[in-house]
Design an enzyme around this catalytic site. Structure first.
Site, PDB file in Angstrom:
ATOM      1  N   SER A   1       0.853  -1.196   0.000  1.00 30.47           N
ATOM      2  CA  SER A   1       0.000   0.000   0.000  1.00 30.47           C
ATOM      3  C   SER A   1       0.882   1.235   0.000  1.00 30.47           C
ATOM      4  O   SER A   1       1.863   1.284   0.746  1.00 30.47           O
ATOM      5  CB  SER A   1      -0.889   0.015   1.254  1.00 30.47           C
ATOM      6  OG  SER A   1      -1.504   1.273   1.379  1.00 30.47           O
TER       7      SER A   1
ATOM      8  N   ASP B   1      -0.026   3.945   1.178  1.00 30.39           N
ATOM      9  CA  ASP B   1      -0.479   4.828   2.251  1.00 30.39           C
ATOM     10  C   ASP B   1       0.345   4.726   3.542  1.00 30.39           C
ATOM     11  O   ASP B   1       0.288   5.621   4.377  1.00 30.39           O
ATOM     12  CB  ASP B   1      -1.951   4.531   2.584  1.00 30.39           C
ATOM     13  CG  ASP B   1      -2.860   4.691   1.380  1.00 30.39           C
ATOM     14  OD1 ASP B   1      -2.478   5.435   0.456  1.00 30.39           O
ATOM     15  OD2 ASP B   1      -3.934   4.077   1.350  1.00 30.39           O
TER      16      ASP B   1
HETATM   17  O1  F6P Z   1      -4.847   2.922  -0.918  1.00 35.30           O
HETATM   18  C1  F6P Z   1      -4.113   3.432  -1.974  1.00 35.30           C
HETATM   19  C2  F6P Z   1      -4.803   4.585  -2.630  1.00 35.30           C
HETATM   20  O2  F6P Z   1      -3.975   5.071  -3.661  1.00 35.30           O
HETATM   21  C3  F6P Z   1      -5.205   5.704  -1.688  1.00 35.30           C
HETATM   22  O3  F6P Z   1      -4.138   6.551  -1.358  1.00 35.30           O
HETATM   23  C4  F6P Z   1      -6.301   6.369  -2.475  1.00 35.30           C
HETATM   24  O4  F6P Z   1      -7.222   6.959  -1.602  1.00 35.30           O
HETATM   25  C5  F6P Z   1      -6.950   5.221  -3.198  1.00 35.30           C
HETATM   26  O5  F6P Z   1      -6.020   4.159  -3.205  1.00 35.30           O
HETATM   27  C6  F6P Z   1      -7.370   5.521  -4.616  1.00 35.30           C
HETATM   28  O6  F6P Z   1      -8.028   4.398  -5.104  1.00 35.30           O
HETATM   29  P1  F6P Z   1      -8.453   4.231  -6.650  1.00 35.30           P
HETATM   30  O7  F6P Z   1      -7.200   3.913  -7.416  1.00 35.30           O
HETATM   31  O8  F6P Z   1      -9.392   3.087  -6.634  1.00 35.30           O
HETATM   32  O9  F6P Z   1      -9.039   5.520  -7.093  1.00 35.30           O
END
Ligand code: F6P
Length: 425
Positions: free
Chosen positions: A208, A210
């Site tokens: 991740s 994050d």
């Molecule tokens: O969890 C990783 C992440 O990039 C977060 O930082 C963000 O909120 C989310 O995924 C975005 O998700 P998606 O690619 O589904 O828009």
């Protein structure tokens, strides 16, 4: 043992390095290596009824019996392991199934060999695909997943993803005996299969950007995302300086402020907003403007404000980049622009740390699976104080949830304390 790996949830740099390390470690340990394409969705879809597995039969070779975690040994084995295998005349040790795409059509659970993952550690994203599977959240979807694994003789799974994906893995493991019983009742598997695969072994690796998982200092992909943000800040700084402008930068991180906070330190931000520690005063606009005014007064030509995507004020009202821009323009008269970095933070080549960490952790994951038994908890492989660690997966997930709960209860001090390894209890 047959070991399968899947990547799940949002992709992150370093996931391919995980797959490579798990595949190679599994082979070196004398196991079969399999990949599940498209995350849990691939488990649910499986390989179809008619097709019971790849036809390629790899040659038998002598495997390394022991594989210590020390980085030097791993590197030596990774570099020379295939060389040694080639010496015994088996040439094409890697099945090449995945690399050539030969057996991929309609197949989601694929046996792979050494050559299939060669060089993967430099690639961004996840080459085996990822998805947020709705089907797998249903009992029917998990039943299909269990059937598809047992059909291929697999009962050991490495899952690389965020906390949601890892929780899904633990649920799957807990339910496994019931799923096996149900498949037996339905006559889909034989008694021998039911007995042979009575337990599912799983191990989680945290992929991740994050860096939001508790009980590990770093998640796979977070260092690369941070590098991306720093590069973007360097680029922004030069144009901001030229025009004496202010920039409001929105960065990812979901409910976690790690990317924003560390980017603020590395990039020299004037003010930042993170979910765990909102501005103390309300309304916060005065506090931000006072700080930035002061910086301008001492001669700064540029202003940088970083807003984490999950930022909010102490009453939990979201703080958005566009609004911050309006405040800077209206109250301080600053020529202000907003930059939202979005998925540029997530994609692209992994930095060195996102090759090293997944390699070490991937090897540890295979070791953990080989040691697992029905009594041991599902483990998450992490890193704490520079050591690769193995912690009970659900403890880490529970502690991660505690941070969100603390934020929801506006207990920001607790949220910060839980995030900070210095204060880990
Ligand atoms: O969890 C990783 C992440 O990039 C977060 O930082 C963000 O909120 C989310 O995924 C975005 O998700 P998606 O690619 O589904 O828009």
């Amino acid at each position: 043992m047959k070991i399968a790996i899947l990547t799940s949830g949002g992709d992150s740099a370093g996931m391919n390095a995980v797959v490579r390390a798990v595949v190679k470690a599994a082979i070196l340990k004398g196991c079969e290596a399999w990949i599940v394409r498209e995350g849990y969705e691939g488990l649910v879809r499986g390989n179809g009824e008619a097709d019971s597995g790849p036809t390629y039969d790899p040659p038998s070779v002598t495997h390394h019996s022991d594989f210590p975690l020390a980085a030097t040994n791993i590197i030596n084995n990774l570099r020379f392991g295939d060389g040694e295998l080639l010496k015994d005349g088996t040439g094409d040790y890697g099945t090449g199934n995945y690399a050539s795409g030969r057996t991929l059509k309609g197949r989601y659970i694929v046996r792979v060999g050494w050559d299939d993952v060669r060089g993967w550690f430099t690639e961004g994203g996840t080459l085996i695909g990822t998805a947020r599977s709705k089907e797998f959240r249903t009992p029917q979807g998990r039943l299909a997943g269990a059937y598809n694994l047992i059909k291929e003789g697999i009962d050991a799974l490495v899952v690389c993803g965020g906390d949601g994906s890892l929780t899904g893995a633990d649920v799957f493991r807990a339910e496994w005996p019931q799923l096996v019983a149900e498949l037996r009742t339905q006559g889909k598997i034989s008694e021998a299969q039911a007995q042979l695969h009575s337990h599912l072994k799983i191990v989680g690796l945290v992929g991740s950007i994050d860096n939001d998982m508790s009980m590990t200092d770093l998640t796979i992909g977070a260092p690369t995302a941070l590098h991306r943000i720093c590069e973007a800040i360097d680029n922004i700084n030069s144009t901001a300086f030229s025009h004496s402008r202010a920039f409001v930068l929105e960065v990812m991180g979901r409910h976690c402020g790690w990317l924003a906070l560390l980017a603020g330190v590395a990039g020299g931000a004037d003010f930042l907003f993170i979910p765990e520690q909102p501005p103390k005063s309300q309304p916060w606009e005065d506090e931000m403007c006072a700080a930035i005014h002061q910086h301008r007064e001492v001669g700064k030509r540029k202003t940088l404000v970083i807003v984490a995507e999950g930022a909010h004020d102490i009453d939990l009202n979201p703080i958005k980049a566009e609004y911050v821009k309006d405040i800077l323009a209206e109250r301080l008269g600053l020529d202000t622009r907003v930059t939202t970095l979005g998925h540029t933070q997530r994609g692209g080549r992994p930095c060195a740390m996102d090759r090293i960490l997944p390699t070490l952790q991937g090897f540890k994951a295979v070791e953990a699976l080989l040691e697992a038994n029905p009594e041991t908890p599902s483990y998450m492989i992490g890193i704490q104080e520079n050591k690769i660690t193995m912690v009970p997966l659900m403890e880490a997930v529970a502690m991660t949830k505690e941070v969100s709960t603390a934020i929801e209860k506006k207990d920001f001090e607790k949220a910060m304390r839980l995030r900070d390894p210095e204060f880990r209890e």
